[in-house]
Design an enzyme around this catalytic site. Structure first.
Site, PDB file in Angstrom:
ATOM      1  N   SER A 170       0.856  -1.162   0.000  1.00 17.78           N
ATOM      2  CA  SER A 170       0.000   0.000   0.000  1.00 17.78           C
ATOM      3  C   SER A 170       0.902   1.224   0.000  1.00 17.78           C
ATOM      4  O   SER A 170       1.982   1.203   0.579  1.00 17.78           O
ATOM      5  CB  SER A 170      -0.874  -0.007   1.259  1.00 17.78           C
ATOM      6  OG  SER A 170      -1.325   1.292   1.553  1.00 17.78           O
ATOM      7  N   ARG A 221     -23.657  -7.409 -46.271  1.00 13.63           N
ATOM      8  CA  ARG A 221     -22.587  -6.990 -45.344  1.00 13.63           C
ATOM      9  C   ARG A 221     -23.096  -5.750 -44.636  1.00 13.63           C
ATOM     10  O   ARG A 221     -23.617  -4.828 -45.267  1.00 13.63           O
ATOM     11  CB  ARG A 221     -21.278  -6.671 -46.091  1.00 13.63           C
ATOM     12  CG  ARG A 221     -20.740  -7.891 -46.848  1.00 13.63           C
ATOM     13  CD  ARG A 221     -19.274  -7.748 -47.267  1.00 13.63           C
ATOM     14  NE  ARG A 221     -19.084  -6.807 -48.340  1.00 13.63           N
ATOM     15  CZ  ARG A 221     -18.416  -5.654 -48.239  1.00 13.63           C
ATOM     16  NH1 ARG A 221     -17.853  -5.306 -47.097  1.00 13.63           N
ATOM     17  NH2 ARG A 221     -18.297  -4.861 -49.282  1.00 13.63           N
ATOM     18  N   LYS A 244       0.021  -3.862   4.750  1.00 10.49           N
ATOM     19  CA  LYS A 244      -0.930  -4.469   3.805  1.00 10.49           C
ATOM     20  C   LYS A 244      -0.280  -5.493   2.874  1.00 10.49           C
ATOM     21  O   LYS A 244       0.869  -5.370   2.487  1.00 10.49           O
ATOM     22  CB  LYS A 244      -1.574  -3.380   2.921  1.00 10.49           C
ATOM     23  CG  LYS A 244      -2.609  -2.514   3.594  1.00 10.49           C
ATOM     24  CD  LYS A 244      -3.914  -3.215   3.914  1.00 10.49           C
ATOM     25  CE  LYS A 244      -4.786  -3.494   2.740  1.00 10.49           C
ATOM     26  NZ  LYS A 244      -5.380  -2.353   2.074  1.00 10.49           N
ATOM     27  N   ASN A 266      -2.013  -6.748  -0.321  1.00  6.65           N
ATOM     28  CA  ASN A 266      -3.211  -6.762  -1.152  1.00  6.65           C
ATOM     29  C   ASN A 266      -3.157  -7.870  -2.195  1.00  6.65           C
ATOM     30  O   ASN A 266      -2.103  -8.100  -2.796  1.00  6.65           O
ATOM     31  CB  ASN A 266      -3.376  -5.414  -1.845  1.00  6.65           C
ATOM     32  CG  ASN A 266      -3.743  -4.312  -0.869  1.00  6.65           C
ATOM     33  OD1 ASN A 266      -4.478  -4.533   0.081  1.00  6.65           O
ATOM     34  ND2 ASN A 266      -3.194  -3.122  -1.084  1.00  6.65           N
TER      35      ASN A 266
END
Lengths: 384, 384, 384, 384
Positions: free
Chosen positions: C274, C313, C280, C282
Site C-alpha cells: 500500500s 454486409r 498491507k 493486497n
C-alpha cells in the site's frame, strides 16, 4: 412471465400490480378518455361526446387474457382495445371520434409513463424509509470504532458511522438522480401517426398540454416517439439506485461472515435458515439486493442499446423498453424495500468491532471519521 | 491497447492524448504537487518544502514504459511513482512529506477525474458544433415536405425539418444530462487509507477543499472511494449521448439507401469507397457512429456492475472503471465529431423527398410539422 | 487506445503485439499474398505474378500511423493498403491483379481470425499452466479439511482439495468451450463484394479453400460476411473463461481476508503493498482477474448485440466486433496468466484451516470430499 | 412478473407454463421423490418409505401463491416446500428421511435444469420448422437474381436463395451450439450443504447418478453448486440463436420497406395494421424478433456477470440466474416461432427484385450464388 416463487425479488404485490395487465388496460383507457376530454376543450368534439367516451372507457368490460392474445396478434394493444371501445360505443359518429389523431405508440408510451409514475412513488416511499434508517444508524454509530477494510484486507480504523454515512450518501446521490430523471422522463406522448399531430386543425399541441395536465404527466412540446434518451436515463438511474443499495448489501454480507460477525440482518423466524444446516443464518436480504444488482446492468444496457430507433417511429426498439423498464422498477423497489427492513433492524455488535479492530493491530486513530459523519448529517439536515 | 488502424472510431489524436500514459503521469504528479501546496497552506509543511516538491513533480524524468511495468507489478501507479519522486528529492525529511495522508486510490481517482474534465471539454466542443449544425438544418428544412416512416414502413407526411428538430432535441436532452453528470462527478478524491483523512491533524477536509480548487475539480465533503454512483451516472450519460447520435446515423443510413436517396453524407475524396465496387458511396460516418453505439451499452453496463464495491475501498471494481470510462469518452467524442462533420455537410435532396412522398400516395398534410419546428427552435433560443 | 499504466490487466507484451497495428498490417498483406498464390494455382494469374505480388507484400514499407489516418478516412484498411501495394508494384497489369475478387471486409475479417488464432495459442499456454497447477493443488490438498462456506456463512466441512477440484473443473469446462469455439470460428473470409465470389470464373471456392490452407485457417463453404454467430460464440467463451478464473480469484480474496487467512497469493517484493499502509498485503492478482471479469460481460454483450447485421454486409456491426474481441483476448490472457502465477505459488495454511473449522463447531465430516477429488482427477487423467 | 399484453413476445402459452410457479413446484416435488427412490435403491431407506414419499409428493395440495410468499420470506423454495411435505407425511421417522442429504440449492438448480430441458424441446420444435422453411426457400430461390446490398448501399447481384442460405446457415450454426450447450448443461444438481455429499455413507454419488437417470438429466460427478459455466454457455447460446433469428428479421424489415418491396411477411387479418393508418402493413413478426434481440444480450451478460460466485455456494449470483434464463428461453422460443411462421408464408416478389436489380445498374453477374446454395444444401442433406 415467470415464476414468482423464484423471482419475487423482495418486491411487493403493490408494485407488481402497477405493472400488470389490468393496469396497462386501465391507463390505456384513461389515455383515451383524457384525449376525448382535451379534444372537447379544443372544440373537436362536444362535451357530451367526451363524457360518453369517458363513460365507455370507465365501464368497458374486458378480459385481459383475450386482450393479450389480440394484442400479440395485432402487434400492439391499441388496435384491439380501440376496437372494443368502438363496439361498446355503438354510435358510428362517436366511434370515429375515439382515438382521434392518436397512434398506438402514443397509448403505449403514455401507459408506460403512467406506470412509471406510480412505480416511482412506491420507490420514493422505500427510499424515505431507507434514508431515515441510515441517517439514524450513522448518527448512532458516528463515534463507534471499527476496522476499515480495503482491497479485501484489514486497513486502518474508521468509525462504523462513517461507513453508514457513506452508504447513505450513495443512496442520496442515486436518489437525487432518480428524481431528476423522473422529472425529465414522465411525459405524455401524443404525436399521432408520425409525430406531426396532424388531423387536429393545429390544435394538437394544446390538446397534448391539456391531456398531460389531466393525466398528471409533463408536457413535451415535441412528441418523443423516436427520441428515447429520457427512458434510458431513467433506466440507468434505477440501475444506479440498485447498485447503491447493493453496495450496502455487499458490505453487510462481508461483515456478517462468521469470522467477522460485526453486523447482522435482523432476525426473523423462518428467514435465512438452511434446509439442511440448523445453525445457519443466511443474509437473505443481501441475497435479494445483490441478485437485483446482478440483473440491473444488463437491463439498463438493453434500453441503452435501442436508442438508435428508426425514423419517425422504430421497429422493435421501443417495444423492448416497456418490459425491461418494468423489470427495473420491480427489482429496484424490491431491493430498496428489503434493504430498508434490514437497516431498520440491523444488529450491530460494537464490542465485536472493537475486538476485531484490536486484533488487527493498526492503532485506534479513526482520523476525522466522526467529524465527517457529523458534518455530513448536518449538511443533509440543512438542505432538507 | 489495440489497433488504431481498426479502432480509431472517428476520434482525434487530441482525445487519445488526454487518456494516454503521459497524461496519467502528468495528472498524478499534479495531484502530489497540489497536495503539498495545500498542506503547506494548512501548516503541515513549509512553503519552501511545498515548492521543492512541486519542482520535483514538474521535473521528474520518467519512462512511461518502465513505469507501466512497475505499476502492473505493484498493482497501482502511485507506489512506483511516489518512489521515483522520493528518489528524485533525495532529502529524507522531505521524502516523508510527499503523498502525506494520501492513498494510491486518491491519486488514481483524481487522475481519472482530471482526464474526464479535459475529455468533457472536447466533447462539449463537438456538441456545440453538432447542435449548431442541426439547428441550422432544422430551420432551413422546417417546411420541406418528406415522407414519414414508422415501423420501417411508409407512414404520413412530415417535414424534414421536424426530423432534424427531433435529432437536435435528442442531442440537447443527452447533452443536458452529460453536463449535469459532469458537474456531479468531477470531484477530487482525497480520503487516505480508509477514507477518514487520518494523520492530518483534523485538517484533511480543508486540505481536500484547497486541492480541489488548485486542480479545478469540485470538493466532496465525504471521500468517495467506495461510492461510485457518479462515475456510473457519467458513464450512462456518455452512452446516452452516443445513442442520441446513433439515432441520427441510423436515420441517415436508412435515408441514404439507393432506393430512397433523400440524404447523403458529404462527399469526400477517398471516403466511403469500396475496394471492389467503384460506384459505392458508403456512409462511413454513420458506420463509425453506429459502431460506437454498439459498443457503448456494454461499457456502461460494466461500470454499473461494479457499483457494489467492497467496504472502504474495493478490489477489482474501481480498477475496472478507468479503462472503460476512457473507452466511452473516446467513442463518444469520435461519434459526435464524425456526426458534426456529416451534418454540416449533409446533402439533402428535397426534390427526391417530394418524389418519394408523392409515390407513397399518403397525401401532403404535414400537420403541425413546421409549427413544431419553429416553436422548438424559438424556445431553444430563448433559453440560450 | 488508452493508458497501459492503468490498463495492462496482467497481460503480456506478446499478447498486445498480436493485436497491434503492425500485426494488422502484417496479416492483411499475408491475405493479399495468399490470395495471389491461390489464384495462380487456379490459373487466374501466373506463378511469376503471384511471386511478384508476394514480394511486394513482404517488402512494402509502411508507416502505420499514416496508414491509420488513411484507414480512418476511408472507413476501412484495405483501400489505402491496396493502393500502397499497387503503387509499390508499378506495373499496371499487375496492379489490377491484386486483391482480385476480394472486398475490404474479406481482409478485415481474415486478419481478425489470424490474430484470434495467435491469441488463442497464448491463452492455451496459460491454460495449460493453470490447469497443471490446479491439478497439483487439488491432489496435494485432497484430504486437507477446511470449512465450507455457503451464502457467505460458515457451513459444513469440506477438504480444500475439493475446492481446488471445483476451480479446476470450472476451468476445464470453460477451456473445452473455448477450444470448440475456436475450432468453429477460425475461418478464412473470402466472399467478394456481396458474398458471391463473383468475377473469378467459378473458381472462388477453390481459391478460398487454397487460401485457408495457406493461412492456417479453416475453410467456410459459404462466406460469412453477415453471419457472425461464431464470433459471438468465441466472445462468449472468452467471457466464460474469464468468469471461471474470477470464481477462483473471488474465493482467494475471501479466504485471504485477515480474519480468515487461509490462503494467500505468493509473496513478491513490491507487489500488493500500500502506498500508505506498510502492513498491507493486497491480493493484486485477484484484483486483476476480478477487474477483467467486471469488464467481460459487457464486451460479450456488445458482440451479441450486433448479430442482426444488415443484408449481405452490414454497417457498423462487424466493425464493432474487432476492437471488442481484441479486448476480450487481452483481458482473458491477462487474467489466466495472473492466475497461473497465483496458483503455482499459492500459500495455503492448513493449520489455519483446521483452526477455523474447529472454531465453526460444525463437526469434522468432510463427506465424500476426498473421494470426489480422487475420482475427478483420475477421470481427467484417463481422458488426457 | 409484468404485463403479458405488452410482453408476450411471440411465445406460446406452452412455454410460459414450463416456467410458471406450478411447474417449479412440480419439478421440486419430482426431485424429492426421485431422491427418496434413489436412496431406497442404495439402502438408505426402504422401498416402502420411498413409495410413501413419492405418494406424498404426488398428492401434496399446494397453494402456489402462499408458497411464493413463504419462499420469498425464507429466501428459497425448498424450506417451506419440505415443511409442507413433512406435515403431509405425518410420521416423524419418515419426515426425517425426506430431503436427506440435499440442500435447497440442489432443488432449485435441478428444477431449473428440468425446465430448461422442457424449454429446449419446444425451441427445437420451432427450430425444425424454421430450418425446413428456410431450406425450401433457399432451394426455391437458388437462382432468382436480386440486388446485393452492403453497408446499407446497393452493391452487386446475388440470388435471393443465397441470402436464404445464409439465413439458414446462421440458424444451423446457432442451433448446433444450442444443442451442444444443452447436452453440456442439463445436469442434475446433488451436492448437499457444501457439495461434499455428506451424511450418505459414501453413497452420494451413486444416488446422484440414479436420480439423474430417473429425472432424465445427465450426471455430474462433481456437484456444480458454485461452478456455473454451463449455465452461462447455455444463456449465450440462446442469445446467439435469437441474434441469428434477428439477422433474418432485420433483412426482412429492410427488404419490406415500401421503396424496396421485395419481400413481405405473410398477410394475416388484423396483424400489422395501424391504429391510424389504414394503408400500413407493419412487419410485426420482425418487430417481435428484433425486440427479443434487443433484450437478449443484456440478459446473457447478467448471467456471465455472476460467474464469480462465492465459495461453496454463493450469495445472490445463482439466485439471479433462474429468472434471467427463463426470460431468454421465452424470448428465444417466441422469436423462433414467429420467424417460422414468417418464413413459411414469406411473400417474395421476384419481379420486383429483378426491377430493383436492373435499376441499380450493376450488371447481372450473380457469381457463384446458385452453386453456393446448391452445394450448401447438398452438404446439409448428406449430414442429416
Amino acid at each position: 412471465m415467470s415464476s414468482l416463487i423464484r423471482d419475487l425479488a423482495g418486491g411487493s404485490a403493490e408494485m407488481l400490480e402497477i405493472f400488470d395487465d389490468a393496469s396497462v388496460v386501465k391507463h390505456a383507457l384513461a389515455f383515451e378518455a383524457a384525449l376525448a376530454k382535451a379534444q372537447a376543450a379544443e372544440g373537436l368534439l362536444s362535451e357530451d361526446e367526451a363524457a360518453r367516451i369517458a363513460i365507455a372507457c370507465a365501464q368497458l368490460p374486458l378480459d385481459t387474457e383475450v386482450l393479450a392474445i389480440e394484442a400479440a396478434h395485432a402487434g400492439t394493444l391499441a388496435i384491439p382495445l380501440v376496437a372494443h371501445l368502438r363496439r361498446a360505443l355503438g354510435d358510428e359518429t362517436l366511434q370515429r371520434k375515439i382515438h382521434l389523431g392518436a397512434t398506438s405508440q402514443d397509448v403505449a408510451d403514455t401507459v408506460l409513463m403512467l406506470q412509471a409514475k406510480e412505480g416511482a412513488a412506491l420507490i420514493t416511499r422505500e427510499l424515505d424509509r431507507l434514508q431515515t434508517a441510515l441517517a439514524l444508524l450513522a448518527e448512532r454509530m458516528a463515534a463507534t470504532p471499527a476496522l476499515g477494510r480495503t482491497l479485501m484486507q484489514s486497513a486502518v480504523p474508521i468509525t462504523f458511522g462513517l461507513k453508514a454515512a457513506n452508504w447513505l450518501s450513495g443512496i442520496d446521490e442515486a436518489s437525487g438522480r432518480f428524481r431528476r430523471e423522473c422529472a425529465n422522463a414522465l411525459m405524455l406522448q401524443f404525436g399521432g401517426a408520425a409525430g406531426t399531430r396532424a388531423g387536429l386543425g393545429g390544435k394538437g399541441t394544446a390538446i397534448a398540454a391539456h391531456m398531460a395536465g389531466l393525466l398528471g404527466l409533463s408536457h413535451s412540446p415535441l412528441p418523443w416517439q423516436a427520441r428515447r434518451g429520457h427512458i434510458a436515463g431513467l433506466a440507468a438511474s434505477l440501475a444506479i439506485l440498485i447498485g447503491a443499495g447493493a453496495k450496502i448489501a455487499r458490505d453487510i454480507s462481508l461483515l456478517a461472515q462468521n469470522e467477522i460477525a460485526e453486523v447482522f440482518e435482523p432476525r426473523a423466524v423462518g428467514r435465512g435458515g438452511s434446509s439442511i444446516m440448523a445453525h445457519k443464518r443466511n443474509p437473505i436480504g443481501c441475497q435479494i439486493v445483490l441478485s437485483a444488482a446482478a440483473r440491473a446492468p444488463g437491463l439498463a444496457a438493453a434500453i441503452l442499446s435501442v436508442l438508435p430507433q428508426e425514423q419517425e417511429r422504430g421497429l422493435g426498439g421501443w417495444q423492448a423498453e416497456a418490459p425491461v423498464l418494468t423489470n427495473l422498477f420491480i427489482l429496484c423497489h424490491g431491493a430498496l424495500k428489503t434493504l430498508a427492513v434490514a437497516i431498520e433492524g440491523l444488529e450491530v455488535d460494537a464490542a465485536r468491532m472493537a475486538h476485531n479492530l484490536a486484533a488487527a493491530n493498526v492503532g485506534l486513530d479513526t482520523g476525522d471519521s466522526e467529524a465527517l459523519v457529523r458534518s455530513f448529517l448536518a449538511a443533509r439536515k440543512s438542505q432538507a
